[in-house]
Design a protein around this motif. Structure first.
Motif, short mmCIF file in Angstrom:
data_model
loop_
_atom_site.label_atom_id
_atom_site.label_comp_id
_atom_site.label_asym_id
_atom_site.label_seq_id
_atom_site.Cartn_x
_atom_site.Cartn_y
_atom_site.Cartn_z
N THR A 12 10.51 -47.77 102.31
CA THR A 12 10.89 -48.98 101.60
C THR A 12 10.08 -49.02 100.31
O THR A 12 8.86 -48.87 100.35
CB THR A 12 10.60 -50.24 102.43
N GLY A 13 10.76 -49.21 99.20
CA GLY A 13 10.06 -49.22 97.92
C GLY A 13 10.61 -50.26 96.97
O GLY A 13 11.76 -50.70 97.11
N GLU A 14 9.77 -50.66 96.01
CA GLU A 14 10.21 -51.61 94.99
C GLU A 14 10.62 -50.87 93.75
O GLU A 14 9.95 -49.91 93.33
CB GLU A 14 9.10 -52.60 94.67
N VAL A 15 11.71 -51.28 93.14
CA VAL A 15 12.20 -50.65 91.91
C VAL A 15 11.25 -50.98 90.76
O VAL A 15 10.98 -52.15 90.48
CB VAL A 15 13.61 -51.12 91.57
N VAL A 16 10.72 -49.94 90.09
CA VAL A 16 9.85 -50.16 88.94
C VAL A 16 10.50 -49.68 87.64
O VAL A 16 10.05 -50.04 86.55
CB VAL A 16 8.47 -49.48 89.13
N ALA A 17 11.56 -48.88 87.73
CA ALA A 17 12.28 -48.44 86.53
C ALA A 17 13.64 -47.89 86.93
O ALA A 17 13.78 -47.24 87.97
CB ALA A 17 11.49 -47.39 85.77
N VAL A 18 14.65 -48.15 86.08
CA VAL A 18 16.00 -47.62 86.29
C VAL A 18 16.41 -46.87 85.02
O VAL A 18 16.39 -47.44 83.93
CB VAL A 18 17.02 -48.75 86.58
N ASP A 19 16.74 -45.60 85.17
CA ASP A 19 17.16 -44.77 84.04
C ASP A 19 18.64 -44.44 84.22
O ASP A 19 19.00 -43.51 84.96
CB ASP A 19 16.32 -43.49 83.99
N LEU A 20 19.51 -45.18 83.53
CA LEU A 20 20.95 -44.97 83.67
C LEU A 20 21.38 -43.62 83.11
O LEU A 20 22.29 -42.98 83.63
CB LEU A 20 21.72 -46.10 82.98
N ASP A 21 20.74 -43.19 82.03
CA ASP A 21 21.12 -41.92 81.41
C ASP A 21 20.82 -40.74 82.32
O ASP A 21 21.62 -39.80 82.44
CB ASP A 21 20.40 -41.74 80.07
N ALA A 22 19.65 -40.78 82.95
CA ALA A 22 19.26 -39.68 83.85
C ALA A 22 19.84 -39.86 85.25
O ALA A 22 19.82 -38.93 86.05
CB ALA A 22 17.74 -39.58 83.92
N GLY A 23 20.35 -41.05 85.53
CA GLY A 23 20.89 -41.32 86.86
C GLY A 23 19.82 -41.33 87.92
O GLY A 23 19.98 -40.80 89.02
N ARG A 24 18.66 -41.98 87.60
CA ARG A 24 17.53 -42.00 88.52
C ARG A 24 16.92 -43.40 88.56
O ARG A 24 17.01 -44.17 87.60
CB ARG A 24 16.45 -41.02 88.08
N LEU B 68 10.78 -45.66 92.21
CA LEU B 68 10.36 -46.62 93.23
C LEU B 68 8.85 -46.58 93.43
O LEU B 68 8.20 -45.57 93.13
CB LEU B 68 11.04 -46.32 94.56
N SER B 69 8.31 -47.66 93.95
CA SER B 69 6.91 -47.70 94.35
C SER B 69 6.83 -48.20 95.78
O SER B 69 7.18 -49.34 96.07
CB SER B 69 6.12 -48.64 93.43
N THR B 70 6.41 -47.32 96.68
CA THR B 70 6.19 -47.77 98.06
C THR B 70 4.83 -48.44 98.18
O THR B 70 4.60 -49.22 99.10
CB THR B 70 6.29 -46.58 99.03
N ALA B 71 3.93 -48.15 97.22
CA ALA B 71 2.64 -48.85 97.22
C ALA B 71 2.84 -50.34 96.99
O ALA B 71 2.09 -51.17 97.49
CB ALA B 71 1.73 -48.27 96.13
N ALA B 72 3.88 -50.69 96.22
CA ALA B 72 4.16 -52.10 95.94
C ALA B 72 4.50 -52.86 97.21
O ALA B 72 4.06 -53.99 97.42
CB ALA B 72 5.32 -52.22 94.95
N THR B 73 5.29 -52.24 98.09
CA THR B 73 5.68 -52.93 99.32
C THR B 73 4.54 -52.98 100.33
O THR B 73 4.58 -53.77 101.26
CB THR B 73 6.90 -52.24 99.94
N GLU B 74 3.52 -52.13 100.14
CA GLU B 74 2.34 -52.20 101.01
C GLU B 74 1.39 -53.31 100.57
O GLU B 74 0.52 -53.71 101.34
CB GLU B 74 1.58 -50.87 100.97
N ASN B 75 1.55 -53.77 99.31
CA ASN B 75 0.64 -54.78 98.76
C ASN B 75 1.44 -55.91 98.13
O ASN B 75 1.35 -56.16 96.92
CB ASN B 75 -0.27 -54.13 97.71
N PRO B 76 2.23 -56.63 98.93
CA PRO B 76 3.12 -57.66 98.38
C PRO B 76 2.39 -58.80 97.68
O PRO B 76 2.88 -59.34 96.69
CB PRO B 76 3.88 -58.16 99.61
N GLU B 77 1.20 -59.18 98.17
CA GLU B 77 0.45 -60.27 97.54
C GLU B 77 0.02 -59.89 96.13
O GLU B 77 0.15 -60.68 95.18
CB GLU B 77 -0.78 -60.63 98.38
N LEU B 78 -0.47 -58.66 95.97
CA LEU B 78 -0.88 -58.18 94.65
C LEU B 78 0.31 -58.11 93.71
O LEU B 78 0.24 -58.58 92.57
CB LEU B 78 -1.53 -56.81 94.79
#
Length: 271
Positions: free
Chosen positions: A72-84, A87-97
């Protein structure tokens, strides 16, 4: 036509994602620097990627990046041109931060205590922020953002335990920290000094640094101007040391004031 349809399918899927969204998926491949992820809802091929520093702060990347493991990861960037999508799974481990950092807005004034001084910058423990799972503080100030004045070491500007008020610049999703500016929270001495400055005005100052292209002269507290090597003497010189040395007191002439780039140009030969 098939390739074009596939690209359009990827684009339609990614358009629906926003930074901050939480996604689920399965690790499809692992390299030294990242893992690729097949996202739920788009089983065709891996669209997600998680960098090694975004994997986890509690576990090693090798423990997290296991082919076939669900993540499970949080989206940190979406690149439409590259189609990528990054994600950050560290973000979901530290929801308060993450929640705290996402509430901050650029230009907002935040307060805290200097927690550590490193060669690469200064960590600040923010008053209302949670502890960082890795670093001494959630806030971080790079060297250029410490002071308007020139300095050699960060310890010349702040000390551990000192209370500071800083301007929030941006949420660094890579490190999960608040990038701050101590400089922007204080008046710019150059602008005040340059307010009444005019080309042709004479100033007195002390030589503080010699470089192949010229010398820096301190004309006020923490304020320096540059005398280009061509402006040192009426006689051509190959090195500043032929004319001046560090510590010399000079009378110089102002030849240019660039308020936007905060640069003061001086001349010794015309003075």
């Amino acid at each position: 036509m098939g390739d074009e349809a596939a690209r359009e399918g990827v684009r339609r899927f990614l358009i629906g994602l926003r930074v901050g969204d939480v996604c689920h998926g399965t690790v499809a491949g692992v390299s030294q620097s990242e893992m690729s992820v097949t996202l739920d809802g788009f089983p065709g091929h891996p669209l997600g990627s998680v960098g090694w520093s975004d994997g986890s702060w509690q576990r090693s990347f090798a423990d997290v990046a296991v082919v076939g493991r669900g993540i499970t990861g949080e989206v940190v960037a979406v690149d439409l041109d590259a189609g990528r999508v990054r994600l950050s799974t560290a973000a979901t481990e530290n929801p308060e931060l993450w929640a705290f950092l996402k509430r901050l807005r650029p230009g907002e004034l935040v307060a805290g205590t200097v927690a550590a001084i490193e060669t690469f910058g200064v960590f600040v423990a923010l008053d209302e922020g949670p502890d960082h799972p890795v670093y001494p503080g959630v806030g971080f100030i790079t060297h250029p953002e410490l002071s308007w004045r020139r300095f050699e070491e960060a310890s010349e500007v702040v000390e551990i335990g000192e209370r500071v008020s800083c301007v929030f610049l941006q949420f660094d999703t890579w490190n999960g920290e608040a990038r701050l500016s101590l400089r922007d929270a204080r008046p710019d001495p150059f602008l005040g000094f340059a307010e009444g400055m005019e080309v042709g005005q004479r100033l007195s100052g002390r030589v503080t640094k010699l470089l192949p292209f010229g010398v820096f002269v301190q004309v006020a507290d923490g304020l320096v101007g540059l005398v280009h090597v061509s402006e040192l003497s009426a006689v051509p010189v190959t090195a500043p040391e032929e004319v001046v040395k560090i510590g010399d007191q000079l009378t110089v002439l102002v030849t240019g004031v660039d308020r936007e780039r905060r640069r003061l140009s001086l001349s010794l030969r015309r003075a």
